[in-house]
Design an enzyme around this catalytic site. Structure first.
Site, PDB file in Angstrom:
ATOM      1  N   GLY A  46       0.867  -1.159  -0.008  1.00 25.23           N
ATOM      2  CA  GLY A  46       0.004  -0.136  -0.068  1.00 25.23           C
ATOM      3  C   GLY A  46       0.928   1.216   0.001  1.00 25.23           C
ATOM      4  N   GLU A  48       0.707   4.364   0.545  1.00 22.75           N
ATOM      5  CA  GLU A  48       0.427   5.535   1.584  1.00 22.75           C
ATOM      6  C   GLU A  48       0.847   4.933   3.043  1.00 22.75           C
ATOM      7  OE1 GLU A  48      -2.607   6.034  -1.846  1.00 22.75           O
ATOM      8  OE2 GLU A  48      -2.125   4.161  -0.239  1.00 22.75           O
ATOM      9  N   TYR A 118      -4.850  -7.709  -9.793  1.00 21.90           N
ATOM     10  CA  TYR A 118      -5.546  -7.039  -8.376  1.00 21.90           C
ATOM     11  C   TYR A 118      -6.655  -7.824  -8.259  1.00 21.90           C
ATOM     12  CZ  TYR A 118      -2.174  -2.804  -8.859  1.00 21.90           C
ATOM     13  OH  TYR A 118      -1.315  -2.187  -8.788  1.00 21.90           O
ATOM     14  N   ARG A 181      -1.213   4.384 -12.072  1.00 20.96           N
ATOM     15  CA  ARG A 181      -1.164   3.415 -12.222  1.00 20.96           C
ATOM     16  C   ARG A 181      -2.080   3.070 -13.347  1.00 20.96           C
ATOM     17  NH1 ARG A 181       2.645   3.706  -9.242  1.00 20.96           N
ATOM     18  NH2 ARG A 181       3.038   2.686  -7.398  1.00 20.96           N
ATOM     19  N   ALA A 243      16.531  13.879  -9.155  1.00 22.26           N
ATOM     20  CA  ALA A 243      15.174  14.460  -8.802  1.00 22.26           C
ATOM     21  C   ALA A 243      15.338  16.151  -8.724  1.00 22.26           C
ATOM     22  CB  ALA A 243      14.575  13.970  -7.770  1.00 22.26           C
ATOM     23  N   ASP A 273       8.038   5.065  -2.685  1.00 14.09           N
ATOM     24  CA  ASP A 273       7.096   5.459  -1.464  1.00 14.09           C
ATOM     25  C   ASP A 273       8.209   5.870  -0.354  1.00 14.09           C
ATOM     26  OD1 ASP A 273       4.768   4.690  -2.499  1.00 14.09           O
ATOM     27  OD2 ASP A 273       5.168   2.659  -1.888  1.00 14.09           O
ATOM     28  N   ASP A 309       8.348  -4.449  -0.168  1.00 11.91           N
ATOM     29  CA  ASP A 309       8.208  -2.981  -0.040  1.00 11.91           C
ATOM     30  C   ASP A 309       8.632  -2.405   1.041  1.00 11.91           C
ATOM     31  OD1 ASP A 309       6.401  -4.462  -2.016  1.00 11.91           O
ATOM     32  OD2 ASP A 309       4.612  -3.040  -1.391  1.00 11.91           O
TER      33      ASP A 309
END
Length: 352
Positions: A46, A48, A118, A181, A243, A273, A309
């Site tokens: 996820g 967030e 998904y 996405r 960046a 993230d 992740d």
């Protein structure tokens, strides 16, 4: 703090609140097509919640706000995220809708071999709305972190995102990661709503690749800034090149670019993230723009050099030492697996 600099009030105020869907992810036990992989291992995913887990590991107080099903997957998500030190007291359980899950291959997301399946349509998170979310808990943070993924889940989720990114008195600083996405949008033109949401945010993260795919922005970071002049801080990620930050100040606008680090990549999932978490952490600490970017790169490098992740960030004093290097020393850094735990780094080339 609020967008105009006033501190948030309330006993449950935290540094960063993140709202969005988290899902149970099934990771393949070996490379190959989903049709051929015989077994999977369970994890969590996820965008967030990844950000607030990383921020919690970096020493900040955080909260995740979302909805899960009344099922084992939902309980697993809440327990795992809470185990990272994130407040999950505002997570709501939906008795009628399931927790979303997804399967992915071991291939890099950027390659044609990468597959994601998904199973999130009709999920508990897709029922998030202005009526089903604890808005007081959402607003009780110095920063509210959102992503464009939520806007694609349902009409109610989009309405919620529009409400949260509206310029209203007393709102937290709004951090928005575009996170385009393509698989979540029926038509790429529908993703134009992400531009609308980004224009309402204070801090925006977007890659040049996704800005081109979602909005047709060509011409690099400057072209993205032309599309998005409203955010006070715009962070444009340029892949392996680095960046660029555009920051509006009382005296005008400053532009700062920091090259990416040389990294021995283990897995790319979660790096974006982690970058957002590193940048926000440095922002909360009041560090200058260059160092905010460098902390973003360092946190991303922690994710890139570990599987899964989530990865343990470098200790703050270690990250601060690296962020303070001169430009030549920064560009010579090479980070590989284990660098965050040992504190050891190498130089890409020898010192002249």
């Amino acid at each position: 703090m609020t967008a105009d600099g006033r501190p948030s009030a309330g006993p449950d105020a935290v540094d960063v609140v993140a709202l969005g869907e988290s899902m149970v992810t099934f990771l393949p036990t070996r490379p190959g097509r989903l049709a051929d992989v015989p077994a999977f291992e369970r994890g969590i995913g996820g965008a967030e919640s990844n950000v607030v887990c990383a921020l919690a590991a970096a020493g900040h107080s955080t909260r995740w706000v979302g909805r899960v099903g009344a099922d084992g997957f939902g309980r697993h998500l809440v327990e795992r995220i809470a185990s990272h030190g994130v407040d999950t007291s505002a997570v709501r359980t939906d008795p009628h809708r399931p927790t979303g899950i997804y399967f992915r291959t071991a291939a890099d997301r950027a390659t044609d071999a990468h597959e994601v399946a998904y199973y999130r349509a009709g999920s508990a998170a897709s029922a998030m709305s202005v009526d089903t979310v604890d808005l007081a808990a959402v607003d009780a943070g110095r920063v509210l972190h959102l992503s464009g993924i939520t806007a694609a889940l349902s009409a109610d989720c989009l309405e919620l995102m529009r409400a949260l990114t509206s310029r209203r008195p007393g709102r937290p600083v709004i951090s928005f990661d575009v996170n385009f996405r393509p698989a979540l949008w029926r038509d790429a033109s529908d993703a134009s709503v992400l531009l609308e949401l980004a224009r309402g945010a204070d801090i925006v993260f977007v890659g040049t690749d996704e800005a081109e795919d979602a909005w047709g922005a060509r011409g690099g970071a400057d072209a993205v800034r032309l599309l998005l002049p409203e955010p006070r801080v715009l962070v444009v990620k340029e892949g392996p090149h680095g960046a660029t930050v555009y920051e509006r100040t009382d005296t005008g606008e400053r532009t700062v670019r920091v090259p990416a680090l040389t990294v021995d990549v283990v897995a790319t999932v979660g790096a974006g993230d982690a970058f957002a978490a590193g940048f926000l952490s440095a922002t909360l600490r009041g560090l200058p723009v260059r160092d905010r970017l460098r902390h973003g790169h360092l946190m991303a490098a922690a994710a890139l050099t570990a599987p899964g992740d989530l990865a343990a960030p470098p200790a703050r004093d270690h990250a601060d030492r690296l962020a303070a290097l001169d430009n030549q020393a920064w560009e010579r850094l090479r980070l590989g697996p284990g660098w965050t735990g040992t504190g050891q780094v190498t130089e890409e080339t020898s010192t002249p």
